[in-house]
Design an enzyme around this catalytic site. Structure first.
Site, PDB file in Angstrom:
ATOM      1  N   CYS A  49      -6.504  11.808  -3.878  1.00 29.62           N
ATOM      2  CA  CYS A  49      -5.648  10.684  -3.481  1.00 29.62           C
ATOM      3  C   CYS A  49      -4.233  10.841  -4.043  1.00 29.62           C
ATOM      4  O   CYS A  49      -4.055  11.049  -5.235  1.00 29.62           O
ATOM      5  CB  CYS A  49      -6.266   9.385  -3.983  1.00 29.62           C
ATOM      6  SG  CYS A  49      -5.170   7.968  -3.816  1.00 29.62           S
ATOM      7  N   HIS A 112      -8.921   3.184  -7.354  1.00 24.58           N
ATOM      8  CA  HIS A 112      -8.859   3.622  -5.966  1.00 24.58           C
ATOM      9  C   HIS A 112      -9.658   2.706  -5.039  1.00 24.58           C
ATOM     10  O   HIS A 112      -9.372   2.603  -3.842  1.00 24.58           O
ATOM     11  CB  HIS A 112      -9.417   5.048  -5.895  1.00 24.58           C
ATOM     12  CG  HIS A 112      -9.306   5.703  -4.563  1.00 24.58           C
ATOM     13  ND1 HIS A 112      -8.132   6.235  -4.083  1.00 24.58           N
ATOM     14  CD2 HIS A 112     -10.233   5.905  -3.589  1.00 24.58           C
ATOM     15  CE1 HIS A 112      -8.344   6.751  -2.887  1.00 24.58           C
ATOM     16  NE2 HIS A 112      -9.602   6.564  -2.555  1.00 24.58           N
ATOM     17  N   ASN A 152      -0.234  -2.614   4.883  1.00 27.87           N
ATOM     18  CA  ASN A 152      -0.978  -2.144   6.031  1.00 27.87           C
ATOM     19  C   ASN A 152      -2.310  -1.722   5.511  1.00 27.87           C
ATOM     20  O   ASN A 152      -2.375  -0.870   4.628  1.00 27.87           O
ATOM     21  CB  ASN A 152      -0.275  -0.882   6.549  1.00 27.87           C
ATOM     22  CG  ASN A 152       0.039  -0.966   7.993  1.00 27.87           C
ATOM     23  OD1 ASN A 152      -0.194  -1.984   8.625  1.00 27.87           O
ATOM     24  ND2 ASN A 152       0.549   0.120   8.519  1.00 27.87           N
ATOM     25  N   HIS A 165      -2.563  -0.482  -1.872  1.00 29.82           N
ATOM     26  CA  HIS A 165      -1.114  -0.344  -2.025  1.00 29.82           C
ATOM     27  C   HIS A 165      -0.396  -1.108  -0.924  1.00 29.82           C
ATOM     28  O   HIS A 165      -0.963  -1.411   0.117  1.00 29.82           O
ATOM     29  CB  HIS A 165      -0.699   1.128  -1.962  1.00 29.82           C
ATOM     30  CG  HIS A 165      -0.865   1.742  -0.602  1.00 29.82           C
ATOM     31  ND1 HIS A 165      -2.088   2.126  -0.108  1.00 29.82           N
ATOM     32  CD2 HIS A 165       0.027   2.024   0.384  1.00 29.82           C
ATOM     33  CE1 HIS A 165      -1.942   2.633   1.100  1.00 29.82           C
ATOM     34  NE2 HIS A 165      -0.677   2.575   1.444  1.00 29.82           N
ATOM     35  N   GLN A 167       3.897  -1.792   0.715  1.00 24.32           N
ATOM     36  CA  GLN A 167       5.190  -1.137   0.866  1.00 24.32           C
ATOM     37  C   GLN A 167       6.300  -2.171   0.887  1.00 24.32           C
ATOM     38  O   GLN A 167       6.066  -3.346   1.128  1.00 24.32           O
ATOM     39  CB  GLN A 167       5.239  -0.355   2.178  1.00 24.32           C
ATOM     40  CG  GLN A 167       4.222   0.773   2.299  1.00 24.32           C
ATOM     41  CD  GLN A 167       4.546   1.677   3.469  1.00 24.32           C
ATOM     42  OE1 GLN A 167       5.700   2.093   3.651  1.00 24.32           O
ATOM     43  NE2 GLN A 167       3.548   1.996   4.272  1.00 24.32           N
TER      44      GLN A 167
END
Ligand code: H2U
Ligand code: ZN
Length: 346
Positions: A49, A112, A152, A165, A167
């Site tokens: 990752c 993760h 997203n 995560h 953005q």
């Protein structure tokens, strides 16, 4: 009620767009669970990752051994600061202009496998804190007029990586949808002397029909004009133009509302629920924007199960968006769901 049974169109007060609702097509009863729960566990750390601590990213940078949140400038940024001078003038109808900007990536946690639904309120509150820091820093830049914070989630949405995560894309100009909302909110305040979303929220809280959940500071509703089947909006109950108007307790309440909503979403089809979400708030041009009432939009594509999504095609692409399930029916489904995540239940 007339609008429970007959085709009609609803006005999106935030954008001025209309949506077609066809409730007569959903008369068939709900079929219940269509697929077995998705119990696919991800590892807590994935050596492949590019967002996990200590791993190398595509551009060659190595992530620190972070604990908590981690923010970096997107290695494949769609927007760049410091554009060269000398862009040509527009040529008749061929209009173009340089668009400077900055793209950032925010890892919510070193883990993760923990999406917002399973992150816990403390960690989620840290993410809200980072959003505030980034909004303040990017918004203070001369070349940034608007800061779009978004996430997203899920392969179906084109998200490249399950590592939790989000953005941030900060642009010089105010982008299309926030610009529409800016115009509608300004117009409403000018004409009626009150905030559009304060007024809308009062109406939603009074009716309760489209309310999904609430806490002291926030309400989550399926908007009256929702386009996506299980679309929701998170609204602060107090009037706040930007996320920087939240105090410590309000930030925590936002984190709590997001986590609870995400748990319900995951429980809906017993899968890690895909969506695009984002925060709409005042532009960062240094001016006052009293008409702005910040809010979060969640646009999830799923319709009937974890594999049956809603397509915006045909009439919807060419004419206007359409839905069968009413926003009231969607809110009822979301309200009935548990706030214990299905992966953590018995
Ligand atoms: P998604 O949230 O749509 O998966 O995008 C993740 C972003 O991460 C994407 O914009 C960036 C991509 O450009 N990225 C990096 O900045 N560095 C990498 O090593 C891979 C992906
Ligand atoms: Zn990872």
């Amino acid at each position: 009620m007339y609008f429970d049974d007959h085709p009609h169109r609803r006005l999106n007060q935030l954008t001025g767009e209309w949506i077609l609702v066809s409730p007569h097509r959903t008369k068939r009863p709900w079929q219940g669970r269509q697929e077995a729960p998705d119990r696919g566990e991800l590892p807590g750390y994935d050596p492949q990752c590019y967002l996990c601590p200590g791993n190398e990213r595509a551009g060659g940078a190595v992530n620190p051994d972070y604990d908590g949140t981690f923010v970096f400038t997107n290695d494949f940024a769609a927007l760049l600061p410091d554009l060269p001078e000398g862009a040509p003038e527009s040529d008749g109808l061929l209009v173009a202009e340089p668009e400077p900007g900055v793209c950032r990536v925010i890892c919510y946690s070193p883990r993760h496998d923990l999406s917002m639904a399973r992150l816990g309120v403390d960690r989620a509150a840290d993410v809200v804190g980072v959003w505030c820091e980034e909004f303040a820093a990017l918004g203070a830049r001369e070349d940034v007029g608007f800061v779009q914070i978004f996430e997203n989630r899920g392969a179906i949405m084109g998200c490249s990586n399950p590592h939790p995560h989000g953005q941030i894309w900060a642009t010089g100009a105010v982008p299309m949808y926030p610009a529409l909302e800016d115009e509608r909110q300004r117009g409403h305040l000018d004409e009626r002397g009150e905030c559009l979303l304060c007024r809308y929220l009062a109406q939603e809280l009074a009716s309760g029909e489209r309310l999904v959940l609430e806490n002291d500071s926030f309400a989550v509703v399926v908007p009256f004009w929702a386009t996506w089947p299980f679309e929701t909006m998170i609204l602060p109950k107090a009037h706040m133009p930007s996320i920087l108007d939240m105090d410590e307790g309000t930030r925590r309440d936002l984190a709590e509302a997001m986590v609870r909503l995400n748990v319900r979403y995951d429980n809906l089809f017993e899968t890690s629920f895909p969506f695009s979400m984002g925060i709409h708030q005042q532009p960062t041009d240094g001016k006052d924007h009293p008409h702005w009432h910040f809010h979060l939009h969640y646009y999830p594509p799923l319709l009937r199960s974890r594999s049956v999504k809603k397509f915006m095609v045909g009439f919807e692409m060419l004419a206007m968006p359409q839905r069968d399930l009413t926003p009231e029916a969607a809110a009822l489904r979301l309200r009935e769901l548990s706030e214990v995540h299905y992966m953590e239940g018995a």
